[in-house]
Design an enzyme around this catalytic site. Sequence first.
Site, PDB file in Angstrom:
ATOM      1  N   ASP A   1       0.853  -1.197   0.000  1.00  0.00           N
ATOM      2  CA  ASP A   1       0.000   0.000   0.000  1.00  0.00           C
ATOM      3  C   ASP A   1       0.886   1.243   0.000  1.00  0.00           C
ATOM      4  OD1 ASP A   1      -2.367   1.713   0.375  1.00  0.00           O
ATOM      5  OD2 ASP A   1      -3.333  -0.183   0.882  1.00  0.00           O
TER       6      ASP A   1
ATOM      7  N   HIS B   1      -2.780   3.128  -4.543  1.00  0.00           N
ATOM      8  CA  HIS B   1      -2.138   2.571  -3.342  1.00  0.00           C
ATOM      9  C   HIS B   1      -0.738   2.042  -3.649  1.00  0.00           C
ATOM     10  CE1 HIS B   1      -5.630   3.017  -0.718  1.00  0.00           C
ATOM     11  NE2 HIS B   1      -6.383   2.591  -1.717  1.00  0.00           N
TER      12      HIS B   1
ATOM     13  N   GLU C   1     -10.001   2.796  -4.925  1.00  0.00           N
ATOM     14  CA  GLU C   1      -9.542   4.131  -4.543  1.00  0.00           C
ATOM     15  C   GLU C   1      -8.346   4.594  -5.383  1.00  0.00           C
ATOM     16  OE1 GLU C   1     -10.835   4.157   0.120  1.00  0.00           O
ATOM     17  OE2 GLU C   1      -8.918   3.222  -0.349  1.00  0.00           O
TER      18      GLU C   1
END
Length: 542
Positions: free
Chosen positions: A199, A276, A340
Site C-alpha cells: 500500500d 495505493h 480508490e
Amino acid sequence: MKIEVPSAFHFRGSKSFLLFLFSAAICLCACAEVNYQVVPLPQQISFDKSGKYMLLTKEMTVGYPTDNAQMKRNAEFAAEYLGLSVTSDKKNADVSLMLGLKSMNPDAYAISVNKKGITIQGASESGVFYGIQTLRKSIMNETGEIRLPYAWVCGSPRFSYRGTELDCARHFFPVSFIKKFIDILALHGINRFHWHLTDDQGWRFEVKALPELAKKASVRSCTIIGKNVGLSDPDNAIYDDTPETGYYTQEEMREIVAYAAERYITIIPEIDLPGHMIAAMSVYPYLGCTGGPYKVWGIWGVADDVLCAGNPKTLEFLKTVYGELCEVFPSKLIHIGGDESPRVRWKTCPKCQAKMKELGLTNEAQLQTYINKEMEAFLALRGRQIIGWDETLEGGLSENAAVMSWRGYEGGTAAAKLHHQVVMTPTSHCYIDYYQLKNRDAQPLAIGGYLPLSKVYSMEPVPDGLTKEEAKYIMGAQCNLWTEYVLSPDHAEYMLLPRLAAMSEVQWLQPEAKNYEQFLTRLASLEQSYRRLGYKFCTAHE
Ligand code: ACM
Ligand code: ZN
C-alpha cells in the site's frame, strides 16, 4: 479402549431428587458431557436414543488411511487437539478418520459417536478437518472426565469462499502472528486468507528482481499519531518518528502458504494497483505520471498519485512483481486491488492520454480496465484468475474477473448479473476495523464507523434482486481488517474476535438456521476457548 456408560440423558425428565444426586455426582467427579453446540453450529446434532456415551481417555488412538498424507496430518491435528496419539493401525483405532462421505460439498463432514468409537468422515480431506475442529471445540473447555454422548453430528458450509482479509501494509505483523491468525481462521472454519501486502504506507512482499522494494519501500520513516488529518494538513500533523518496517521474504511466505494449506486455507495475495502504490513509486519514481519524487506515506487516505498507465515500463514492473507473486502463492485467485485510484493524474499525463488515443478509449476508467486486462492475460497464462475491488466494474470488467464488493452490495449485485464471481464484503457488515461498541472511550482508537457483533451476524451475502442462477455467482463473504489504527497483534485479535465468530456463521449456516440469541450462548463457550488459547477478544457484545 472404549467404555460404554449410561448417559445423563437417561435422567432428564425424571424425579428432581435423582437429578440433584446426579448433579452432585457430576460436581464430585468433575466430568463433563459435551453437547456439540459449537460455532459454527453443525447442521444436525442427533443424539442416540440409547442415551449412552463414550469416555474420552488419553490412551485412545486416532487412525487414518495411511496412504494419504493429508489425512495423516489431519490425524496429527486430531491427536493434538483431543490429547490422544496417532496410530497406523487403523482397524483398532478409537477415533477413525475417513473419506467418502456422500455430499456434493467437499467441506462437508459427519461425526458419529457410537459403540464402535468415533468416526469423523469427510467428503474430502478438508471436510475431515472441519469435523475435527467441531469435535475439538466441543471438548476444549472441559476438564476431568469427558463424556461424548452417542450421536450423529454433521455440517456443511453454505459458501465455498469463507474469507478474512488482513492488511499487513499499514502495519506490519510478524510471521509468528500470521501463523496465529491462520490458526484463528481455522478455528472458525474460514478457508480464505486475503493478504493485503502492499500500500502507500509500506511494501511487504519481497521481489527478488526488484530488491529496492523490500529494502526501502518497506520502510515508513514516520507515522501520524492519533486521528488522521487526511490530505488537508499533513504538515501540521503530529508524527511518531519510529520507523515502521518489515517485509516477508519469499521463503517466509512459502512457509506460511504451506502452514495455511495444512489447515485448508488458501492465501489470496493482493498487490493493489494502480492506486495505493506510493511505496513502490518512492523507489521507482518512473512508475508515476509526474516522475515524483515520492515518499512512503506516513498518513492515511487516498493518494492522487497512482501508476502511470501510459508508460510501458509500468506493465513491465507489474509483470515482474506478479510473476514472482505467482511463484510464491499457488492460489487460483490473485487480487489486483483496483480500489480508490483517482484518475486525475491520468487526465493531464501525456503518456496516459496518448495510450488512451492509441486504444480508442473514451474515458480514464477504461484505462484502468486496460491495465486489468493486461494483468488478466498475464495471469491467465499462469493458470490464474484476477479478483479486484468493485471499482474495477467502472471501466468495464475484464472477461473473467471476479469482484470483491466493498462499497455496499451494488457492485457485487451488478457483477453477479453479468455472471462474474463475487465475494461480498460491504463496509456495512464486514469492516471490522470499525468500532464494535457504541462507547468509543471503551475501545482503542479506530478508523470510525460502528460495526457491532449483532450487525455482522445479521449479514446476508446474497442480495435481493438476483435470480437463482445469478445468486450462484456469490461465492461467499469475508471480513476485512484494515490496520491504519491497529498497532499490534493483540489489538488485531481484539478487532477480529468475536466478530469473526459471527462471520463464520454467516459463511456456514443457511439463513433459516441462524439465531443470534442462540449464537450468543454458543459464543460463551467459544470465548472460553479463546481464553484457553490465549486469544485477546472484545468481551462486550452489542
Ligand atoms: C477498501 O476498503 N479500500 C477496499
Ligand atoms: Zn501517466
